[in-house]
Design an enzyme around this catalytic site. Structure first.
Site, mmCIF file in Angstrom:
data_model
loop_
_atom_site.group_PDB
_atom_site.id
_atom_site.type_symbol
_atom_site.label_atom_id
_atom_site.label_comp_id
_atom_site.label_asym_id
_atom_site.label_seq_id
_atom_site.Cartn_x
_atom_site.Cartn_y
_atom_site.Cartn_z
ATOM 1 N N THR A 1 0.970 -1.293 -0.184
ATOM 2 C CA THR A 1 0.067 0.175 0.069
ATOM 3 C C THR A 1 0.877 1.267 -0.010
ATOM 4 O O THR A 1 2.039 1.140 0.393
ATOM 5 C CB THR A 1 -0.916 0.009 1.444
ATOM 6 O OG1 THR A 1 -1.949 -0.950 1.376
ATOM 7 C CG2 THR A 1 -1.704 1.176 1.483
ATOM 8 N N GLY B 1 -0.294 -3.153 5.098
ATOM 9 C CA GLY B 1 0.074 -4.437 5.648
ATOM 10 C C GLY B 1 -1.045 -5.488 5.498
ATOM 11 O O GLY B 1 -1.472 -5.475 4.478
#
Length: 337
Positions: A207, A258
């Site tokens: 991300t 994550g």
């Protein structure tokens, strides 16, 4: 006599109030004019990474940081700083967002993004878009130009049609490296091994995001992603879920990276903010609580900036591409813990 007594009582309370005010002012941390932090994903990155690739990542983080820092130093808004910083990361195929997005199980690139203005508690989010070059810019338009907070898939594409955001053919997002990652993920998925390998764990991560405080004291957070490699039909991760992967208020701005499912289940970004507010602790204490106590090792990493301009970046995954800077000259660019 009664007037004298009343005078002394009032004087006593005024002196007491003044002492309390002075104590409260003394206890206030110094204010930094501006601050910014960014991430490019957390996960399992080996320290044996080829030196040229490591240098490329570090240079990209430096360039992204410079973009946001310059905007803030020149008096720009936190929202402008984080949008332009994330735009850069979305255009850089080294990161799992925009051009570098990973592939779904169906061999597509589906993009998610969210942005939040801490001064108004307004937010915008989109999920499952396939033709928007910079998803974070569309998310910002959802926040500022629509009556809604969240558009999904075909609805998000339809909303994009009504804006001036740049559109591309879905083939724009194709990169050979990400396609090879999909093939490896699908091959390993067929393995009968009950032990999850590092490569399998890595499918869950990736991300980009940015958080900032501007000279007007406003906080904002933005996150953008290509999601999880080999993700199933219609899967939505933490990024566009306000309070999970992205959150900002007048106290702190947070962006997560994550394992999306774990981040969502713990409403992680809001958990950090709430712990700060209700416990009355510092940003770093709240970050430690979230990463070390709430989440399990290997789950996620976070960046955050508080109303004083303090920044914090922490992961329990072993590595997180990250960078931060503030108006006092503090700066950090790193990959490993």
């Amino acid at each position: 006599m009664r007037r004298i007594t009343t005078f002394f009582i009032l004087s006593f309370f005024l002196i007491l109030s003044g002492c309390q005010l002075q104590e409260s002012q003394v206890g206030e941390p110094p204010q930094k004019e501006w601050s910014i932090a960014l991430h490019g994903g957390a996960g399992y990155v080996s320290k044996d990474m080829p030196e040229d690739r490591k240098e490329a990542y570090m240079q990209s983080l430096e360039e992204a940081l410079a973009i946001g820092s310059e905007i803030l130093e020149n008096g720009g808004t936190a929202l402008d700083a984080i949008e332009k910083t994330v735009n850069y990361l979305e255009d850089n195929e080294m990161f799992n967002a925009g051009k570098g997005a990973v592939f779904t199980a169906e061999g597509k690139n589906e993009l998610d993004a969210a942005i939040m203005d801490g001064s108004t508690l307004n937010a915008g989010a989109i999920t499952g878009v396939t033709t928007v070059k910079n998803p974070i810019s569309l998310a910002r338009k959802v926040m500022t130009d629509s009556k809604h907070v969240f558009f999904a898939a075909d609805g998000a594409e339809t909303y994009a049609d009504q804006t001036d955001v740049e559109r591309v053919d879905p083939s724009y997002f194709y990169t050979e490296r990400r396609y090879e990652s999909l093939k490896r993920a699908q091959a390993e998925e067929q393995s009968s091994s009950l032990i999850e390998t590092d490569d399998q764990k890595a499918w869950k991560y990736g991300t980009v995001g940015a958080v900032a405080k501007d000279k007007n004291g406003n906080l904002a957070a933005a996150t953008s992603t290509g999601g999880m490699t080999n993700k199933r039909y219609g899967r939505v991760g933490d990024v566009p879920i306000i309070g999970s992967g992205t959150y900002a208020n007048d106290l702190v701005a947070v962006s997560a990276t994550g394992w999306g499912e774990k981040i969502m289940l713990n409403v992680s970004a809001h958990t950090l903010a709430a712990y700060m507010e209700y416990k009355g602790v510092t940003l770093q204490e709240s970050m430690n609580y979230l990463v070390d106590d709430v989440l399990e090792p290997g789950d996620a990493g976070f960046i955050a900036v508080d109303k004083y301009g303090n920044f914090s970046m922490k992961t329990n995954t072993g590595s997180m591409f990250r960078a931060a800077a503030d108006s006092e000259g503090n700066k950090e660019v790193a990959i490993w813990e």
